[in-house]
Design a protein around this motif. Structure first.
Motif, PDB file in Angstrom:
ATOM      1  N   GLY A  84       7.923  -0.012   2.685  1.00 32.01           N
ATOM      2  CA  GLY A  84       6.944   0.284   2.073  1.00 32.01           C
ATOM      3  C   GLY A  84       7.254  -0.057   0.417  1.00 32.01           C
ATOM      4  N   GLY A  85       6.080   0.523  -0.287  1.00 28.43           N
ATOM      5  CA  GLY A  85       5.125   1.024   0.297  1.00 28.43           C
ATOM      6  C   GLY A  85       5.318   1.724   1.287  1.00 28.43           C
ATOM      7  N   GLU A  86       4.159   2.347   1.786  1.00 32.22           N
ATOM      8  CA  GLU A  86       4.285   3.197   2.178  1.00 32.22           C
ATOM      9  C   GLU A  86       4.165   2.824   3.480  1.00 32.22           C
ATOM     10  OE1 GLU A  86       5.751   6.040   3.479  1.00 32.22           O
ATOM     11  OE2 GLU A  86       4.898   5.720   5.779  1.00 32.22           O
ATOM     12  N   THR A 118       9.939   5.517   5.244  1.00 30.25           N
ATOM     13  CA  THR A 118       8.691   6.394   5.341  1.00 30.25           C
ATOM     14  C   THR A 118       8.346   7.392   4.049  1.00 30.25           C
ATOM     15  OG1 THR A 118       6.267   7.914   5.869  1.00 30.25           O
ATOM     16  CG2 THR A 118       8.693   7.584   7.061  1.00 30.25           C
ATOM     17  N   ASN A 119       7.556   7.875   3.621  1.00 28.89           N
ATOM     18  CA  ASN A 119       7.508   9.095   2.584  1.00 28.89           C
ATOM     19  C   ASN A 119       7.688  10.638   3.278  1.00 28.89           C
ATOM     20  OD1 ASN A 119       4.647   9.492   2.714  1.00 28.89           O
ATOM     21  ND2 ASN A 119       4.623   7.510   1.066  1.00 28.89           N
ATOM     22  N   GLY A 120       7.239  10.233   4.550  1.00 31.27           N
ATOM     23  CA  GLY A 120       6.761  11.973   5.141  1.00 31.27           C
ATOM     24  C   GLY A 120       5.795  13.030   4.830  1.00 31.27           C
ATOM     25  N   ALA A 134       4.974  -3.508  -3.767  1.00 25.17           N
ATOM     26  CA  ALA A 134       4.616  -2.826  -2.702  1.00 25.17           C
ATOM     27  C   ALA A 134       3.511  -2.875  -3.267  1.00 25.17           C
ATOM     28  CB  ALA A 134       5.620  -2.642  -1.256  1.00 25.17           C
ATOM     29  N   ARG A 135       3.035  -2.017  -3.794  1.00 24.01           N
ATOM     30  CA  ARG A 135       1.631  -1.550  -4.019  1.00 24.01           C
ATOM     31  C   ARG A 135       0.346  -2.326  -4.886  1.00 24.01           C
ATOM     32  NH1 ARG A 135       2.708   3.685  -7.424  1.00 24.01           N
ATOM     33  NH2 ARG A 135       4.584   2.355  -8.110  1.00 24.01           N
ATOM     34  N   ASP A 136       0.064  -3.506  -5.200  1.00 27.07           N
ATOM     35  CA  ASP A 136      -0.146  -4.284  -5.829  1.00 27.07           C
ATOM     36  C   ASP A 136      -0.682  -5.436  -4.801  1.00 27.07           C
ATOM     37  OD1 ASP A 136       0.341  -2.970  -7.526  1.00 27.07           O
ATOM     38  OD2 ASP A 136       1.574  -4.020  -8.669  1.00 27.07           O
ATOM     39  N   ILE A 168      12.000  13.100   1.225  1.00 28.32           N
ATOM     40  CA  ILE A 168      11.422  14.230   0.317  1.00 28.32           C
ATOM     41  C   ILE A 168      11.120  13.937  -0.637  1.00 28.32           C
ATOM     42  CG2 ILE A 168      11.714  16.486  -0.123  1.00 28.32           C
ATOM     43  CD1 ILE A 168      12.964  17.393   2.565  1.00 28.32           C
ATOM     44  N   LYS A 169       9.866  14.222  -1.089  1.00 30.19           N
ATOM     45  CA  LYS A 169      10.066  13.675  -2.388  1.00 30.19           C
ATOM     46  C   LYS A 169      10.283  15.161  -3.398  1.00 30.19           C
ATOM     47  CE  LYS A 169       8.600   9.633  -1.846  1.00 30.19           C
ATOM     48  NZ  LYS A 169       9.980   8.594  -2.335  1.00 30.19           N
ATOM     49  N   LEU A 170      10.859  15.364  -4.474  1.00 29.94           N
ATOM     50  CA  LEU A 170      11.662  16.268  -5.289  1.00 29.94           C
ATOM     51  C   LEU A 170      10.440  16.073  -6.368  1.00 29.94           C
ATOM     52  CD1 LEU A 170      14.731  16.428  -4.980  1.00 29.94           C
ATOM     53  CD2 LEU A 170      13.019  17.627  -3.221  1.00 29.94           C
ATOM     54  N   GLY A 199       0.971  -1.149  -0.096  1.00 28.20           N
ATOM     55  CA  GLY A 199      -0.133  -0.346   0.503  1.00 28.20           C
ATOM     56  C   GLY A 199       0.865   1.385  -0.062  1.00 28.20           C
ATOM     57  N   CYS A 200       0.434   2.313  -0.906  1.00 30.27           N
ATOM     58  CA  CYS A 200       0.648   3.151  -0.877  1.00 30.27           C
ATOM     59  C   CYS A 200      -0.366   4.816  -1.194  1.00 30.27           C
ATOM     60  CB  CYS A 200       2.287   3.580  -1.502  1.00 30.27           C
ATOM     61  SG  CYS A 200       2.976   5.194  -1.804  1.00 30.27           S
ATOM     62  N   ASN A 201       0.143   5.926  -0.621  1.00 32.52           N
ATOM     63  CA  ASN A 201      -0.240   6.987  -1.183  1.00 32.52           C
ATOM     64  C   ASN A 201      -0.247   7.292  -2.340  1.00 32.52           C
ATOM     65  OD1 ASN A 201       1.203   7.325   0.854  1.00 32.52           O
ATOM     66  ND2 ASN A 201       0.414   9.523   1.478  1.00 32.52           N
ATOM     67  N   LEU A 202       1.073   6.803  -2.715  1.00 26.96           N
ATOM     68  CA  LEU A 202       2.082   8.075  -3.911  1.00 26.96           C
ATOM     69  C   LEU A 202       2.347   7.514  -5.150  1.00 26.96           C
ATOM     70  CD1 LEU A 202       4.150  10.812  -1.487  1.00 26.96           C
ATOM     71  CD2 LEU A 202       2.203  11.427  -1.998  1.00 26.96           C
ATOM     72  N   ASN A 203       2.363   8.036  -5.920  1.00 24.71           N
ATOM     73  CA  ASN A 203       3.054   7.388  -7.376  1.00 24.71           C
ATOM     74  C   ASN A 203       3.980   7.596  -7.934  1.00 24.71           C
ATOM     75  OD1 ASN A 203       2.828   5.633  -9.166  1.00 24.71           O
ATOM     76  ND2 ASN A 203       1.221   6.788 -10.169  1.00 24.71           N
ATOM     77  N   CYS A 204       5.048   8.081  -7.380  1.00 26.33           N
ATOM     78  CA  CYS A 204       6.527   7.537  -7.713  1.00 26.33           C
ATOM     79  C   CYS A 204       7.149   8.099  -8.877  1.00 26.33           C
ATOM     80  CB  CYS A 204       7.686   7.923  -6.795  1.00 26.33           C
ATOM     81  SG  CYS A 204       7.244   8.636  -5.046  1.00 26.33           S
ATOM     82  N   ARG A 205       7.332   8.513  -9.790  1.00 27.79           N
ATOM     83  CA  ARG A 205       7.931   7.790 -11.772  1.00 27.79           C
ATOM     84  C   ARG A 205       9.401   6.636 -11.178  1.00 27.79           C
ATOM     85  NH1 ARG A 205       8.394  13.076 -14.885  1.00 27.79           N
ATOM     86  NH2 ARG A 205       9.973  13.247 -13.204  1.00 27.79           N
ATOM     87  N   PHE A 206       9.528   6.889 -10.370  1.00 26.21           N
ATOM     88  CA  PHE A 206      10.999   5.958  -9.649  1.00 26.21           C
ATOM     89  C   PHE A 206      11.259   4.966  -9.139  1.00 26.21           C
ATOM     90  CE2 PHE A 206      11.569   9.452  -6.397  1.00 26.21           C
ATOM     91  CZ  PHE A 206      11.530   8.878  -5.828  1.00 26.21           C
ATOM     92  N   CYS A 207       9.215   4.929  -8.574  1.00 26.41           N
ATOM     93  CA  CYS A 207       9.308   3.658  -7.420  1.00 26.41           C
ATOM     94  C   CYS A 207       9.990   2.760  -8.348  1.00 26.41           C
ATOM     95  CB  CYS A 207       7.830   3.902  -7.016  1.00 26.41           C
ATOM     96  SG  CYS A 207       7.569   2.287  -5.763  1.00 26.41           S
ATOM     97  N   ASP A 208      10.745   2.027  -7.059  1.00 24.83           N
ATOM     98  CA  ASP A 208      11.467   0.547  -7.045  1.00 24.83           C
ATOM     99  C   ASP A 208      11.248  -0.855  -6.240  1.00 24.83           C
ATOM    100  OD1 ASP A 208      11.994   1.396  -4.486  1.00 24.83           O
ATOM    101  OD2 ASP A 208      14.028   1.186  -5.012  1.00 24.83           O
ATOM    102  N   THR A 209       9.495   0.002  -5.568  1.00 22.55           N
ATOM    103  CA  THR A 209       8.849  -1.547  -5.273  1.00 22.55           C
ATOM    104  C   THR A 209       7.210  -0.909  -5.436  1.00 22.55           C
ATOM    105  OG1 THR A 209       8.318   0.304  -3.331  1.00 22.55           O
ATOM    106  CG2 THR A 209      10.383  -1.411  -3.242  1.00 22.55           C
ATOM    107  N   PRO A 210       7.581  -1.256  -6.585  1.00 19.60           N
ATOM    108  CA  PRO A 210       5.856  -1.456  -7.268  1.00 19.60           C
ATOM    109  C   PRO A 210       5.042  -2.160  -6.977  1.00 19.60           C
ATOM    110  CG  PRO A 210       7.281  -1.704  -9.398  1.00 19.60           C
ATOM    111  CD  PRO A 210       7.911  -1.853  -8.428  1.00 19.60           C
TER     112      PRO A 210
HETATM  113  S1  SF4 Z   1       6.737   3.076  -2.496  1.00 19.59           S
HETATM  114 FE1  SF4 Z   1       7.822   5.109  -2.068  1.00 19.59          FE
HETATM  115  S2  SF4 Z   1       9.020   5.520  -4.340  1.00 19.59           S
HETATM  116 FE2  SF4 Z   1       7.037   3.915  -4.760  1.00 19.59          FE
HETATM  117  S3  SF4 Z   1       5.088   5.654  -5.173  1.00 19.59           S
HETATM  118 FE3  SF4 Z   1       5.522   5.158  -3.148  1.00 19.59          FE
HETATM  119  S4  SF4 Z   1       6.241   6.717  -1.744  1.00 19.59           S
HETATM  120 FE4  SF4 Z   1       7.176   6.896  -4.781  1.00 19.59          FE
END
Ligand code: SF4
Length: 253
Positions: free
Chosen positions: A97-99, A122-124, A47-49, A144-146, A34-45
């Protein structure tokens, strides 16, 4: 079973921390889904499924079993116990995570059962959920997500509130992934944000290492890294540039 006693997880394993203040320390990892964000560089996709949880079965072998989700607090404790052999092999636990704060209720139930120091990665952005678990943590590794790296809107206000709350107890440090598309004003904004809470908080700048056919994910040039470091040092007393070591340590998880 109460809702807080089980949560969806992606994997449980033993490895070396590849980022931040505890880089090189051997840790027991619990990667929650689970995650509340969707970063372009996510290396654990993954973990969001949805999906099963892979549990490594011995610290010196990559073998794992897949179990159905959600997993219980008791199952996590059992898995960590089987991996921390001989006892004391690991420096600490990493909740990642994920988050992981998406599963804050589960973490609150897990923390009193852990006998190792605990680090939250954490993604803070989820301050309310942090407050539910903060007092049981020893370290907080906050991103910190730039926007130039994530491809997502800035989270400045959420990051500032989170960092201020995080400082009330555990050891805190900040990580920021930098890419060629990150701008100097973004670095200045991030450094100012951290300094407004405490200018001695360590900041780790991590050149992105994801390789995809996406120009916006190119790593920064050396000149850019030097400039980013110098800009951040104008506000902070501890700024370090560290590659994401787990991408380099092939053969290790
Ligand atoms: S798991 Fe981390 S890198 Fe991936 S989308 Fe969530 S906050 Fe971003």
């Amino acid at each position: 079973m109460s809702a807080g006693r089980a949560a969806p997880a992606a994997e449980i394993f033993s490895s070396f921390q590849g980022e931040g203040l505890l880089v090189g320390e051997r840790q027991l990892f619990l990667r929650l889904r689970g995650c509340n964000l969707n970063c372009r560089f996510c290396d654990t996709p993954d973990a969001r499924d949805s999906g099963r949880c892979r549990i490594q079965t011995a610290p010196d072998r990559p073998d794992s079993v897949a179990v159905d989700n959600p997993i219980t607090v008791d199952r996590v404790i059992e898995a960590f116990g089987a991996l921390d052999v001989p006892p004391g092999l690991h420096h600490s636990v990493s909740l990642t995570g994920g988050e992981p704060l998406v599963q804050a209720e589960f973490i609150a139930a897990l923390l009193p059962r852990l006998t190792w120091p605990v680090m939250l990665e954490t993604n803070g952005t989820l301050t309310d959920r942090l407050l539910a678990v903060r007092d049981g943590l020893d370290y907080i590794a906050m991103d910190i997500k730039l926007p130039g790296a994530t491809g997502q809107p800035a989270q400045w206000a959420a990051h500032r509130a989170f960092l201020a709350a995080a400082m009330e107890g555990p050891t805190v440090f900040v990580k920021a992934v930098i890419a060629a598309a990150v701008t100097e004003p973004e670095i200045v904004e991030a450094a100012r944000l951290i300094a407004s809470v405490d200018p001695s908080i360590p900041l780790f700048l991590q050149p992105v290492t994801v390789s995809r056919d996406d120009a916006s994910l190119r790593p920064p040039e050396v000149e850019q890294i030097l400039r980013f470091h110098a800009l951040a040092r104008g506000y902070l007393s501890d700024v370090r540039v560290v590659p994401q070591m787990h991408r380099l340590s092939k053969g290790l998880r």
